[in-house]
Scaffold this motif. Structure first.
Motif, PDB file in Angstrom:
ATOM      1  N   ALA A 253      40.536  32.997  32.887  1.00 34.43           N
ATOM      2  CA  ALA A 253      40.053  33.377  34.212  1.00 34.43           C
ATOM      3  C   ALA A 253      38.560  33.715  34.147  1.00 34.43           C
ATOM      4  O   ALA A 253      37.762  33.318  34.998  1.00 34.43           O
ATOM      5  CB  ALA A 253      40.839  34.586  34.714  1.00 34.43           C
ATOM      6  N   ASP A 254      38.188  34.446  33.089  1.00 33.98           N
ATOM      7  CA  ASP A 254      36.793  34.818  32.875  1.00 33.98           C
ATOM      8  C   ASP A 254      35.939  33.555  32.706  1.00 33.98           C
ATOM      9  O   ASP A 254      34.834  33.442  33.252  1.00 33.98           O
ATOM     10  CB  ASP A 254      36.734  35.716  31.620  1.00 33.98           C
ATOM     11  N   VAL A 255      36.462  32.572  31.982  1.00 35.04           N
ATOM     12  CA  VAL A 255      35.708  31.341  31.760  1.00 35.04           C
ATOM     13  C   VAL A 255      35.455  30.625  33.094  1.00 35.04           C
ATOM     14  O   VAL A 255      34.352  30.146  33.350  1.00 35.04           O
ATOM     15  CB  VAL A 255      36.452  30.418  30.774  1.00 35.04           C
ATOM     16  N   TYR A 256      36.475  30.595  33.950  1.00 35.57           N
ATOM     17  CA  TYR A 256      36.275  29.975  35.273  1.00 35.57           C
ATOM     18  C   TYR A 256      35.145  30.677  36.038  1.00 35.57           C
ATOM     19  O   TYR A 256      34.271  30.041  36.622  1.00 35.57           O
ATOM     20  CB  TYR A 256      37.573  30.045  36.096  1.00 35.57           C
ATOM     21  N   TYR A 257      35.179  32.001  36.050  1.00 30.85           N
ATOM     22  CA  TYR A 257      34.131  32.735  36.770  1.00 30.85           C
ATOM     23  C   TYR A 257      32.758  32.476  36.177  1.00 30.85           C
ATOM     24  O   TYR A 257      31.769  32.304  36.883  1.00 30.85           O
ATOM     25  CB  TYR A 257      34.402  34.244  36.727  1.00 30.85           C
ATOM     26  N   MET A 258      32.714  32.530  34.833  1.00 33.41           N
ATOM     27  CA  MET A 258      31.404  32.344  34.203  1.00 33.41           C
ATOM     28  C   MET A 258      30.894  30.921  34.450  1.00 33.41           C
ATOM     29  O   MET A 258      29.696  30.711  34.618  1.00 33.41           O
ATOM     30  CB  MET A 258      31.495  32.660  32.703  1.00 33.41           C
TER      31      MET A 258
ATOM     32  N   GLU B 158      30.402  37.591  45.963  1.00 34.95           N
ATOM     33  CA  GLU B 158      31.841  37.420  45.788  1.00 34.95           C
ATOM     34  C   GLU B 158      32.234  37.349  44.303  1.00 34.95           C
ATOM     35  O   GLU B 158      33.264  37.877  43.901  1.00 34.95           O
ATOM     36  CB  GLU B 158      32.306  36.148  46.514  1.00 34.95           C
ATOM     37  N   ILE B 159      31.363  36.692  43.507  1.00 39.11           N
ATOM     38  CA  ILE B 159      31.651  36.639  42.061  1.00 39.11           C
ATOM     39  C   ILE B 159      31.651  38.060  41.481  1.00 39.11           C
ATOM     40  O   ILE B 159      32.520  38.425  40.684  1.00 39.11           O
ATOM     41  CB  ILE B 159      30.614  35.743  41.333  1.00 39.11           C
ATOM     42  N   ILE B 160      30.687  38.866  41.918  1.00 45.80           N
ATOM     43  CA  ILE B 160      30.610  40.239  41.404  1.00 45.80           C
ATOM     44  C   ILE B 160      31.901  40.992  41.717  1.00 45.80           C
ATOM     45  O   ILE B 160      32.493  41.636  40.856  1.00 45.80           O
ATOM     46  CB  ILE B 160      29.383  40.967  42.005  1.00 45.80           C
ATOM     47  N   LYS B 161      32.357  40.905  42.955  1.00 44.85           N
ATOM     48  CA  LYS B 161      33.597  41.591  43.336  1.00 44.85           C
ATOM     49  C   LYS B 161      34.784  40.995  42.606  1.00 44.85           C
ATOM     50  O   LYS B 161      35.667  41.706  42.119  1.00 44.85           O
ATOM     51  CB  LYS B 161      33.812  41.462  44.850  1.00 44.85           C
ATOM     52  N   GLU B 162      34.808  39.683  42.568  1.00 51.30           N
ATOM     53  CA  GLU B 162      35.941  38.981  41.965  1.00 51.30           C
ATOM     54  C   GLU B 162      36.116  39.364  40.488  1.00 51.30           C
ATOM     55  O   GLU B 162      37.204  39.612  40.000  1.00 51.30           O
ATOM     56  CB  GLU B 162      35.726  37.479  42.107  1.00 51.30           C
ATOM     57  N   ARG B 163      35.001  39.418  39.796  1.00 55.45           N
ATOM     58  CA  ARG B 163      35.061  39.803  38.380  1.00 55.45           C
ATOM     59  C   ARG B 163      35.534  41.247  38.246  1.00 55.45           C
ATOM     60  O   ARG B 163      36.299  41.590  37.344  1.00 55.45           O
ATOM     61  CB  ARG B 163      33.699  39.622  37.703  1.00 55.45           C
ATOM     62  N   ALA B 164      35.052  42.108  39.145  1.00 59.43           N
ATOM     63  CA  ALA B 164      35.459  43.515  39.087  1.00 59.43           C
ATOM     64  C   ALA B 164      36.968  43.652  39.259  1.00 59.43           C
ATOM     65  O   ALA B 164      37.613  44.465  38.602  1.00 59.43           O
ATOM     66  CB  ALA B 164      34.729  44.320  40.164  1.00 59.43           C
ATOM     67  N   VAL B 165      37.513  42.841  40.147  1.00 61.01           N
ATOM     68  CA  VAL B 165      38.946  42.936  40.420  1.00 61.01           C
ATOM     69  C   VAL B 165      39.762  42.345  39.271  1.00 61.01           C
ATOM     70  O   VAL B 165      40.583  43.011  38.652  1.00 61.01           O
ATOM     71  CB  VAL B 165      39.278  42.216  41.748  1.00 61.01           C
ATOM     72  N   GLU B 166      39.501  41.086  39.001  1.00 58.12           N
ATOM     73  CA  GLU B 166      40.326  40.360  38.039  1.00 58.12           C
ATOM     74  C   GLU B 166      40.203  40.940  36.631  1.00 58.12           C
ATOM     75  O   GLU B 166      41.175  41.051  35.899  1.00 58.12           O
ATOM     76  CB  GLU B 166      39.914  38.873  38.038  1.00 58.12           C
ATOM     77  N   LEU B 167      38.996  41.317  36.245  1.00 60.68           N
ATOM     78  CA  LEU B 167      38.747  41.686  34.842  1.00 60.68           C
ATOM     79  C   LEU B 167      38.623  43.197  34.654  1.00 60.68           C
ATOM     80  O   LEU B 167      38.097  43.665  33.650  1.00 60.68           O
ATOM     81  CB  LEU B 167      37.466  40.989  34.346  1.00 60.68           C
TER      82      LEU B 167
ATOM     83  N   SER C 193      38.583  46.801  33.642  1.00 63.13           N
ATOM     84  CA  SER C 193      38.850  47.527  32.387  1.00 63.13           C
ATOM     85  C   SER C 193      39.089  46.630  31.182  1.00 63.13           C
ATOM     86  O   SER C 193      39.673  47.066  30.203  1.00 63.13           O
ATOM     87  CB  SER C 193      40.056  48.463  32.550  1.00 63.13           C
ATOM     88  N   GLU C 194      38.661  45.411  31.233  1.00 59.30           N
ATOM     89  CA  GLU C 194      38.831  44.544  30.073  1.00 59.30           C
ATOM     90  C   GLU C 194      37.534  44.441  29.286  1.00 59.30           C
ATOM     91  O   GLU C 194      36.502  44.022  29.811  1.00 59.30           O
ATOM     92  CB  GLU C 194      39.298  43.140  30.511  1.00 59.30           C
ATOM     93  N   ALA C 195      37.597  44.844  28.028  1.00 52.87           N
ATOM     94  CA  ALA C 195      36.544  44.567  27.039  1.00 52.87           C
ATOM     95  C   ALA C 195      35.123  44.918  27.476  1.00 52.87           C
ATOM     96  O   ALA C 195      34.173  44.301  27.053  1.00 52.87           O
ATOM     97  CB  ALA C 195      36.589  43.097  26.628  1.00 52.87           C
ATOM     98  N   ASN C 196      34.975  45.906  28.303  1.00 53.58           N
ATOM     99  CA  ASN C 196      33.640  46.279  28.770  1.00 53.58           C
ATOM    100  C   ASN C 196      32.876  45.128  29.393  1.00 53.58           C
ATOM    101  O   ASN C 196      31.645  45.080  29.359  1.00 53.58           O
ATOM    102  CB  ASN C 196      32.821  46.932  27.663  1.00 53.58           C
ATOM    103  N   ILE C 197      33.629  44.196  29.959  1.00 53.44           N
ATOM    104  CA  ILE C 197      32.996  43.086  30.668  1.00 53.44           C
ATOM    105  C   ILE C 197      32.170  43.648  31.835  1.00 53.44           C
ATOM    106  O   ILE C 197      31.042  43.244  32.080  1.00 53.44           O
ATOM    107  CB  ILE C 197      34.076  42.111  31.177  1.00 53.44           C
ATOM    108  N   ARG C 198      32.734  44.633  32.521  1.00 54.19           N
ATOM    109  CA  ARG C 198      32.050  45.238  33.660  1.00 54.19           C
ATOM    110  C   ARG C 198      30.732  45.885  33.235  1.00 54.19           C
ATOM    111  O   ARG C 198      29.706  45.718  33.885  1.00 54.19           O
ATOM    112  CB  ARG C 198      32.977  46.300  34.275  1.00 54.19           C
ATOM    113  N   PHE C 199      30.780  46.637  32.150  1.00 52.94           N
ATOM    114  CA  PHE C 199      29.583  47.324  31.666  1.00 52.94           C
ATOM    115  C   PHE C 199      28.476  46.307  31.359  1.00 52.94           C
ATOM    116  O   PHE C 199      27.316  46.499  31.720  1.00 52.94           O
ATOM    117  CB  PHE C 199      29.948  48.136  30.417  1.00 52.94           C
TER     118      PHE C 199
END
Lengths: 593, 1059
Positions: A446-451, A507-516, A518-524
């Motif tokens: 999912a992360d790869v699709y967003y990126m 939308e990507i910013i929000k989408e990543r926040a939702v889907e990902l 608390s995963e692997a400090n992706i948000r940070f």
């Protein structure tokens, strides 16, 4: 008085055969910390996702106060709350007995050395087929690039170590972020050439048939190559390398290509990675059947060590004392929960979203209900009437209000929410669902699709652009985001967000926040690389104070700022340990520290 | 005269038989003994009386018919009788230790009275040195010696290290725990000259052995070698000084039986004080009132006064359980614990064999409070030890002696099966008083669901985690054959020694699964929580039964050692030239567990020369090797030279009658150290072959991609430590200058020594070097460090016997030792004050506190902290911006105070004897020492508040302490908790009375001594607890202020009987 010859292991014993050499390589898989298990009560969220109970020893509490030194000084509390450092650089804990001792900083450097030692001894691998030789070489190159990338994303540009360093005086200068990233991309690119697309389909992989999911593949190499390049292209990294605080278009294009290659392998069935279907969505984070969580979606997970059913760090982390835990809880902030949009695909603040501030938890994105427990949710499914007092999430309360028994600044939720992303609701002491295996990974499809979407957007200019790959597989940025949303039954991105880069990016910013979440400090990392983590909406961590109305809906709602994160320019990067930056001037401290 | 009319004994053997008792018989059954020969030919009986000229009879003196092996010894009243042949030469040789030997012609005399003269020179005139003995007056090295008797005065202490404290100038000890069986202090000789293994080499009867398991009633003397001249013969092992322990041996004469028994009361010494629940919560309220400035939600934790009061004045027993107020120190520790020790020894000998045998039993009781766990066994801590020793010397021929020493001990240390030992007693320091009671009224153990890791029911832990018996058996055997080679060359003898030591450790006892019992907690609201209530098992949890775990040998801890040595010794006197020469070769093989054995080989020589007892010169050397180093560095030579001048033997001083002795001596030499870590250290093997880089096989192969832990086909390999072929020993260049003096017929004597040690090539472990993380491994270790130690020792003894037989004596010593790191591979860009260079090893460093912030203005106007600046409040300390760069960060950590190891130690003893009565006190103190005792308040929101004086408030700006923080802590206390670690103790005191005549003789005793003594009786210090170091012997910290088994004071009542 010589060392007994029986005690000496020869080069040939280590590198002579595929089996022994793979044994040498194998340890590198164990150099990746399980960030949820740095201590018994895990602690890793250092962005704006959560608020901890009022304690002083949490990693995220120190980061909120701007004390980034805590990444390696946290051990002073008697144990190490941080998965970044361990024992100030001592390489410990690659083995099963060291699952809590893994530190990203020391083990990444250790892994890099190990990769270089392996590459320097490749010629000693004689008893192996070409395929086996390639697999060894591919893994060595992958890990060299991967570990450098891990380090860069927190500490910035570093020397790129591509040989076994001797014991002479070392004085390598720090490279810029871009230089480091390009060298890593080169290694990851080469690794992709040597690594198999699917270990199960190789002769070497048959030895471990059925257990190959965690091994690195072509797809992993491409995905990390893309991520490495996208990070390097991002505003922060571009700015520190070139002075230009916008995306680097060229690197975005290269990133898009790498992501495309990764997705293409899945598209054509050469690689097994697929988005997990919605009905099994939670298996990305935990399983109840004894399988390693995350597959077939995860591209990189740390080694799972422990299936002790008696105590689960994440459950304890996310649940209040009233459910039978020690009450050292973290709860999602209201400010973060606002990222979850509506079931119709619109953000809550969009016109026509249907969001009702008086009834905030109705009609939200399906992932909201998968991840978040809000006031009134039935938590305990079984038990007796004696458990009725805690059967439903009594999350109402707040400053000056009467707290429900799930809510308490010292032993319960501090924000009015509770995360359930990493455990089943029945993981409380009454329902006691056993055999929870929890393992949020480092990267999933999912992360790869967003990126990919982000790289295409800034490489090629519009949400409708795509990387010009194989004619049989065309993927626009918009499609890439929508594929992941569709899995959760969320309609595609609304047309009004497809009109500009900035609109689509929001939308990507929000989408990543939702889907990902608390995963692997992706948000940070995201907030920093986008250079937005200093904006007040990402600094202010809020709680939702409310009373429960007669109909069960919240009344007297008030959003309260609990913590305002300290964010200055220096907080773009972690500080380097003092003993590292005082040896020679070219290995200097990050600015501001 | 009553004494002379006492019953006379016909012969030595008769006398012997008459006194035999059942007890003696038992003891004799395990010693070798051959009776004296009695003469059937014509004899007559000579009776006699022996005294010391002051009217004191001399007991135990030897009387031998010259030229024969026939003899006897005097009884407790100085009387003897001996059958003497009527024909031939009738000369009796009368000797007694400390007296001048006298020959008396008794021809024609039936009754003789002899006065022996005290030999002033001789009393302590033989000093044990490395690989031999030397007359005190010819010693030119810095050596201090004490006797077993001195150690016995240390009231009730059971290990030699602790008993030595204060009795040897230059010896620095640090006591850090009172745990039974673990009270061995950390020992330094003349300071610390390396950051690696700095413990002196300890040899027992010439063989490297630990001293922790020796009973000191078997100790004859302890000799401490300090300078190069004394230690160079130990080559690569002598750098930290050497402690030589010599056990007692028999001497010719009748069997002397000594029985002694001690009963010791141990009382916990100083423990940091904490507040009770009421006061702690009151302080918490104070803290919250301030902290709401930062976090308003903290008001939730504010305790209303009405509720506070329930902790102190609960209205019912039920309410007391909801609002507990527990004094964990009281719950955890008994008021006192008892220890017992019993010892019996027999020594004596004939012309063929001399024997010393002893048995010793020690029980060290435990302070921990143990409650009935309802499971049918009683756990706890404790230590029992049984020692035996049999030292025999056989005169095989007139020129050949065989000595055999057989000794051993069996120790049983009782502990619990806790994974984390410290949790057993940490509660006493860090459990909140308001959390839970030890046991609820229904007998259920209490626990605290809010934090089960930091807050443990330690009384429950001690009481229910089974019994672990760690049994240590040690068997040491030595054989020494000495051959006088006078037939080849007069003065030459040869000696061969073979020794075998074995240590076995086993573990077993009662296994109780870490004490997983049902525990409960009643919250203030009355809700009941259980710990073992997960899921379906909620109300039917069954405590798993305990099982007996049979003793199993800890194979990795067994030790084996074989040692052999060959020695040639030559001594001659040509006119006024006294010459000795010694050469020695030894090999040592030592292995522990399954490791490859360690080997060592030593070649040693010593030559001494003196002219007319005036001018002395001594040259020593050792050539030895250690397997720790690569071929290029394996062997080396360690020489030393010493010179001495006995001024008092010069003709120009000889006539000064008040000057007994005046000697100047100096020495210079090199000694080495090949030890990096303590033997037995977990990482010991990792630092063994540092010169090599090797591949390692890691026994780790769980299968990737599975959670079940199946074995992977791929077994791990990894690169080991990066080697450095130039690894070598550390070398100390030792210089010593000393003066020995004795005036006024022994009234004043003592010595002054100045020393200067320069250690170079100190190994810096790879992990301690300025090395870059990107190397990806620890840098190779390297011999780069340099340290200097300078210091002095002063010793003065006073001894005077008044005419009325009152003897007064005193002893004052002082040691000063200060080290300075010359080089430690510091990172080049560190500011000078943050480098190790230029400071002592272990120099205390921290940020430093200034005044309180008294107002918000002062807070806002203060220097900015690099992180957490938003958390500052009035009432906190203003941290000093040490480097003046306008912000408070880690560059403001700077040296202040001293290390934890004192620079100065002082000892002062005073004693008096009058007739049978004796009394003495010993004070011991240290200064120039800093000890960090981090008393943490509200750690992890537990309501523990330590007593640290008055708190700051607006109205009390000169308070002793800041108000603790409840939550928003940041450890900005600077050096607030760095205490001046100086102390003065009444270390030992003893009151004793010895009966040597009268009723004791009538009931068959020679003497009876009753004594009351004590150890660590009084303490004056600024520290909040009574520990001298935070480190345990393995170098682990015992949790700063807490986490340590408390040290104790001892009061001991004992009796000692000589039969």
């Amino acid at each position: 008085m010589d060392k007994a010859p029986e005690a000496i292991i020869s080069d040939q014993e280590v590198f002579g055969t595929f089996k022994s050499f793979q044994g040498f390589v194998e340890e590198m898989y164990h150099c990746i910390p399980d960030y949820t298990r740095s201590i018994w009560v895990a602690d890793w969220n250092i962005g704006d996702e959560i608020l901890a109970t009022t304690v002083d020893w949490r990693l995220n509490v120190h980061f909120d106060n701007g004390d980034y030194w805590y990444w390696y000084t946290s051990g002073g509390q008697g144990w190490d709350q941080s998965y970044f450092g361990e024992d100030e650089g001592a390489v410990t804990g690659t083995g099963a007995d060291g699952w809590q001792k893994k530190g990203l900083w020391p083990l990444s450097w250790y892994g890099i050395r190990k990769a270089n030692v392996g590459l320097a001894n490749l010629d000693k691998l004689v008893e192996a087929t070409q395929e086996e030789k390639d697999i060894i070489k591919g893994q060595l190159l992958f890990f060299r690039g991967f570990f450098h990338f891990q380090l860069m994303s927190f500490w910035g540009g570093l020397p790129y170590i591509s040989e076994v360093l001797g014991t002479d005086k070392l004085d390598l200068p720090r490279l810029t972020y871009r230089e480091t990233a390009l060298l890593a991309a080169h290694d990851l690119d080469s690794a992709a050439q040597y690594l198999p697309a699917n270990w199960d389909n190789t002769v070497a992989g048959r030895v471990t048939l059925g257990n190959n999911s965690q091994r690195v593949t072509k797809s992993t190499a491409y995905a990390y190559m893309g991520k490495d390049l996208l990070y390097a292209a991002s505003p922060l990294m571009n700015k520190v390398s070139t002075g230009n605080a916008s995306y680097d278009e060229e690197l975005c294009k290269r990133a898009a290509e790498a992501f495309y290659n990764c997705l293409y392998l899945s598209q054509t069935g050469q690689a097994f990675y697929q988005l997990t279907e919605w009905s099994r969505y939670r298996e990305n984070f935990y399983t109840l059947n004894g399988d390693i969580p995350g597959y077939p979606e995860s591209l990189m997970t740390p080694r799972f060590y422990w299936n002790n059913t008696g105590y689960d760090a994440t459950m304890s982390l996310d649940q209040p004392q009233v459910l039978g835990f020690d009450g050292n809880m973290v709860s999602p902030t209201h400010s973060y929960v606002k990222n979850f949009g509506m079931a119709n695909g619109l953000p809550i603040d969009a016109e026509g979203s249907g969001y009702d501030p008086a009834d905030p938890w109705t009609g939200r994105d399906p992932r909201f209900y998968e991840f978040i427990v809000y006031d009134g949710v039935q938590v305990i499914q079984g038990g007796t009437s004696g458990d009725d007092y805690r059967r439903y999430a009594n999350l109402y309360g707040g400053l000056g209000k009467t707290n429900g028994n799930y809510r308490d600044d010292l032993s319960g939720s501090r924000t009015g929410y509770m995360s359930r992303k990493f455990f089943p609701l029945e993981g409380n002491e009454v329902d006691a669902v056993p055999n929870r295996l929890k393992l949020p990974g480092y990267m999933r499809l999912a992360d790869v699709y967003y990126m990919y979407a982000e790289a295409v957007l800034y490489g090629y200019g519009t949400p409708q652009s795509s990387y010009a790959g194989n004619s049989g597989f065309v993927l626009t940025a918009e499609d890439a985001v929508n594929i992941v949303r569709a899995r959760a039954n969320v309609p595609g991105v609304d047309a009004r967000y497809l009109v500009s880069k900035e609109a689509f990016m929001s939308e990507i910013i929000k989408e990543r926040a939702v889907e990902l979440m608390s995963e692997a400090n992706i948000r940070f990392c995201d907030l920093r690389r986008w250079m937005i983590h200093g904006e007040m909406k990402y600094r202010e961590k809020t709680a939702l104070d409310f009373d429960r109305g007669p109909d069960g809906k919240p009344i007297n709602m008030e959003e309260r700022i609990v913590v305002t994160r300290v964010v200055e320019d220096k907080h773009y990067w972690f500080p380097l340990p003092q003993d590292q930056v005082t040896i020679y001037p070219e290995f200097g401290q990050n600015p501001g520290w | 005269m009553e004494k002379t009319t006492k019953e006379l004994y016909r012969s030595f053997s008769l006398k012997y038989l008459k006194r035999i008792t059942l007890l003696k018989g038992l003891l004799l059954s395990f010693i070798l003994f051959s009776g004296t020969l009695s003469f059937a030919q014509d004899v007559r009986t000579v009776r006699g009386y022996l005294d010391d000229g002051d009217g004191n009879p001399i007991a135990g003196a030897t009387i031998v018919i010259k030229g024969t092996l026939t003899g006897t010894i005097t009884d407790g009243n100085g009387n003897f009788s001996l059958d003497v042949p009527v024909s031939g030469e009738q000369i009796l040789t009368i000797s007694f230790i400390g007296m001048l030997t006298e020959d008396v012609n008794c021809t024609g005399l039936d009754l003789i009275k002899v006065t022996l003269l005290t030999d002033i020179q001789q009393l302590d005139d033989v000093v044990v040195i490395g690989y031999g003995k030397q007359k005190k007056e010819s010693i030119v090295g810095a050596i201090s010696q004490t006797t077993g008797d001195v150690l016995e005065r240390a009231g009730g202490v059971s290990n030699i290290g602790a008993a030595l404290t204060g009795n040897i100038p230059g010896l620095i000890t640090m006591q850090n725990t009172g745990e039974p069986g673990s009270e061995e202090p950390i020992i330094f000789l003349r300071g610390q000259s390396t950051w690696n293994y700095a413990t002196p080499l300890i040899l027992v009867d010439g063989i490297e052995r630990p001293m922790g398991n020796i009973d000191f009633k078997s100790v004859e003397s302890i000799s401490v070698l300090k300078d190069a001249s004394a230690t160079a013969v130990f080559g690569v092992k002598g750098a930290n000084g050497v402690i030589l322990i010599t056990t007692k041996r028999g001497s010719e004469g009748k069997a002397s039986i000594r029985v002694s028994s001690d009963m010791t009361m141990k009382i916990p010494s100083l423990i940091p004080g904490t507040y009770d629940a009421y006061d702690a919560l009151r302080v918490r309220n104070m803290a919250i009132e301030r902290e709401v400035n930062i976090d308003p939600s903290l008001f939730q934790a504010y305790t209303p006064i009405a509720e506070l009061d329930k902790y102190r004045n609960p209205s019912s027993p039920e309410e007391a359980e909801r609002y507990p107020n527990i004094d964990w120190q009281k719950e955890s520790f008994k008021d006192y614990a008892m220890s017992y020790s019993n010892n019996i020894s027999i020594s004596g000998g004939t012309s063929f064999v001399k024997y010393f045998t002893s048995m010793d039993y020690l029980h060290e009781g435990d302070l921990m409070n143990v409650r009935d766990n309802g499971q049918g066994y009683t756990p706890g801590y404790g230590y029992d030890r049984m020692n035996f020793r049999s030292n025999l010397d056989f005169n095989l021929t007139k020129t050949t002696t065989l000595s055999t020493n057989l000794s051993g001990s069996h120790g049983r240390k009782e502990e619990t099966w806790s994974g984390f030992e410290y949790t057993m007693w940490q509660a006493a320091y860090s459990n909140p008083p308001d959390a839970f009671p030890v046991q609820y009224s229904d007998g259920t153990w209490g626990y605290w669901p809010a934090n089960e890791v930091d807050v443990q029911n330690s009384v429950k832990n001690v009481s229910s985690t089974g019994i672990k018996n760690v049994k240590t058996s040690i068997i040491n055997t030595d054989f020494t054959l000495t051959q006088d080679l006078g037939m080849i060359l007069k003065g030459l003898n040869a000696k061969g020694t073979f020794a075998m030591d074995n240590t076995f450790i086993s573990e077993g006892g009662v296994w109780n699964n870490y004490g997983t019992l049902i525990e409960k907690w009643i919250s203030p609201e009355g809700d009941v929580y259980y710990n073992q209530n997960f899921g379906a098992a909620k109300y039917d949890y069954v405590t798993p039964p305990w099982t007996v775990r049979p003793d199993s040998m800890l194979n990795d801890k067994t030790e084996r050692k074989t040692y052999y040595q060959l020695q040639l010794y030559y001594e001659t006197k040509i006119n006024r030239n006294n010459i000795t020469a010694m050469g020695l070769f030894s090999r040592d093989k030592y292995a522990r567990g399954s490791v490859f054995p360690n080997y060592r080989e030593d070649w040693v020589f010593r030559t001494t020369y003196n002219y007319d007892e005036r001018y002395f010169i001594e040259v020593n050397g050792a050539y030895n090797g250690s397997e720790k180093f690569g071929p290029d560095y394996r062997f080396d030579f360690f020489p030393s030279v010493a010179l001495g001048w006995m001024l008092s033997n010069e003709s120009f001083l000889k006539n000064i009658s008040w000057l007994d002795r005046l000697k100047i001596r100096g020495s210079y030499g090199l000694v080495g150290n090949d030890q990096i870590l303590a033997p037995g250290d977990a990482e010991y093997e990792d630092y063994r072959f540092l010169y090599r880089t090797d591949w390692e096989y890691l026994d780790e192969s769980s299968l990737l991609g599975q959670t079940t832990g199946n074995r992977s086909p791929y077994y791990w390999y990894a690169e080991g430590k990066i080697g450095n072929p130039d690894i070598r020993w550390e070398t100390v260049e030792k210089k010593n200058l000393g003066i020995e003096y004795s005036f006024l017929y022994g009234l004043i004597e003592g010595s002054v020594d100045i020393f200067n040690d320069y250690t170079h090539d100190i190994l810096i472990k790879g992990s301690d070097r300025a090395s870059l993380a990107y190397l990806g491994a620890d840098a190779p270790s390297a011999n780069l460090g340099e340290v200097k130690v300078k210091g002095y020792e002063i010793e003065m003894k006073l001894n005077h016997r008044f005419a009325n037989r009152l003897r007064l004596w005193g002893n004052v010593t002082m040691t000063h030792a200060k080290d300075e790191i010359i080089f430690a591979d510091d990172p080049a860009l560190l500011p000078a004050y943050q480098k190790k260079e230029g400071y002592q090893i272990g120099q205390y460093r921290s940020q430093m506190i200034g005044d309180f912030f008294n107002t918000w203005d002062e807070v806002y106007g203060s220097t900015e902290w690099e992180a957490n600046d938003n958390l500052k409040l009035p009432g906190e300390f203003n941290i000093l911006d040490f480097n003046g760069d306008g912000r408070i960060d880690q560059y403001d950590d700077a040296p202040n105070g001293y290390p934890e190891r004192p620079q100065n130690t002082y000892n002062f003893s005073l004693g008096l004897d009058y007739k049978g009565f004796s009394f003495f006190v010993q004070f011991y103190g240290v200064s120039n020492v800093t000890r960090y005792v981090g008393l943490s308040n509200f750690n992890k929101q537990t309501n523990v508040v330590h007593e640290q004086g008055s708190y700051w408030s607006k109205d009390n700006p000169d308070a002793e302490s800041f108000v603790p923080r409840y939550v928003e802590k940041f450890d900005r206390y600077g050096n607030f908790y760095a205490y001046d670690g100086s102390y003065l103790r009444l270390k030992n005191a003893e009151l004793a009375y010895t009966f040597e005549s009268g009723f004791v003789n009538r009931i068959g005793m020679e003497s009876l001594r009753i004594f009351l003594n004590g150890n660590n009786l009084l303490l004056w210090t600024k520290m909040p607890d009574d520990r001298e170091s935070n480190l345990d012997n393995a170098g682990n910290t015992g949790g700063g202020g807490g986490g340590a088994y408390p040290t104790v004071r001892r009061i001991n009542l004992g009796v000692s009987i000589v039969l």
